[in-house]
Design a protein around this motif. Structure first.
Motif, PDB file in Angstrom:
ATOM      1  N   LEU A 107     140.079  16.287  49.799  1.00 40.07           N
ATOM      2  CA  LEU A 107     141.319  15.350  49.304  1.00 40.07           C
ATOM      3  C   LEU A 107     141.998  14.773  50.343  1.00 40.07           C
ATOM      4  O   LEU A 107     142.269  15.255  51.507  1.00 40.07           O
ATOM      5  N   PRO A 108     141.847  13.540  50.554  1.00 34.91           N
ATOM      6  CA  PRO A 108     142.456  12.783  51.515  1.00 34.91           C
ATOM      7  C   PRO A 108     144.154  12.912  51.667  1.00 34.91           C
ATOM      8  O   PRO A 108     144.644  13.039  50.602  1.00 34.91           O
ATOM      9  N   HIS A 109     144.593  12.807  52.668  1.00 34.27           N
ATOM     10  CA  HIS A 109     146.206  12.693  52.855  1.00 34.27           C
ATOM     11  C   HIS A 109     146.479  11.663  53.800  1.00 34.27           C
ATOM     12  O   HIS A 109     145.915  11.382  54.792  1.00 34.27           O
ATOM     13  N   TYR A 110     147.550  10.865  53.041  1.00 33.84           N
ATOM     14  CA  TYR A 110     148.039   9.855  53.778  1.00 33.84           C
ATOM     15  C   TYR A 110     149.341   9.844  54.351  1.00 33.84           C
ATOM     16  O   TYR A 110     150.296  10.362  53.409  1.00 33.84           O
ATOM     17  N   VAL A 111     149.725   9.380  55.538  1.00 28.48           N
ATOM     18  CA  VAL A 111     151.287   9.239  55.795  1.00 28.48           C
ATOM     19  C   VAL A 111     151.619   8.148  55.754  1.00 28.48           C
ATOM     20  O   VAL A 111     151.032   7.067  56.448  1.00 28.48           O
ATOM     21  N   ARG A 112     152.716   7.808  55.004  1.00 23.73           N
ATOM     22  CA  ARG A 112     153.103   6.329  54.719  1.00 23.73           C
ATOM     23  C   ARG A 112     154.517   6.389  55.090  1.00 23.73           C
ATOM     24  O   ARG A 112     155.145   7.229  54.891  1.00 23.73           O
TER      25      ARG A 112
END
Length: 112
Positions: A107-112
């Motif tokens: 599962l990709p994890h993005y910091v925004r």
């Protein structure tokens, strides 16, 4: 309770279960009903009857304090995200909602 649940929830591709403060199951969408079909119609049943002592403690805490319990599981090779949250009426905890959704192994994890 059925009329309080938005139409989109009925056929959403995640299992949604709602209980009241007394742990009585008020609502299960189509996916939740299919996941637990082998247990029969659970509407009106007590949520505590379906859980072990550890889980009962979490349910009791959420009903007393509000808040969230979130985790992932894997069963029969299928990974799921479980998100349990108190729901409120007029600022007071009125019950719990659980959303269970299948997730990919990576599962990709993005910091925004």
């Amino acid at each position: 309770m059925e009329n309080l649940i938005p139409d989109w929830a009925k056929e959403a591709n995640c299992a949604i279960t709602v209980c009241d403060r007394d742990c009585r199951i008020l609502y299960m969408n189509d996916k939740a009903r299919s996941v637990f079909a082998s247990h029969g119609d659970l509407i009106g049943n007590n949520l505590m009857d379906c859980h072990n002592e550890r889980s009962q403690g979490i349910i009791t805490r959420l009903l007393a304090e509000g808040g969230v319990n979130a985790y992932t599981i894997e069963k029969k090779g299928v990974r799921k995200m479980i998100y349990q949250s108190a729901w409120k009426r007029d600022g007071e905890v009125a019950g719990l909602v659980e959303i269970s959704m299948e997730i990919p192994a990576e599962l990709p994890h993005y910091v925004r």
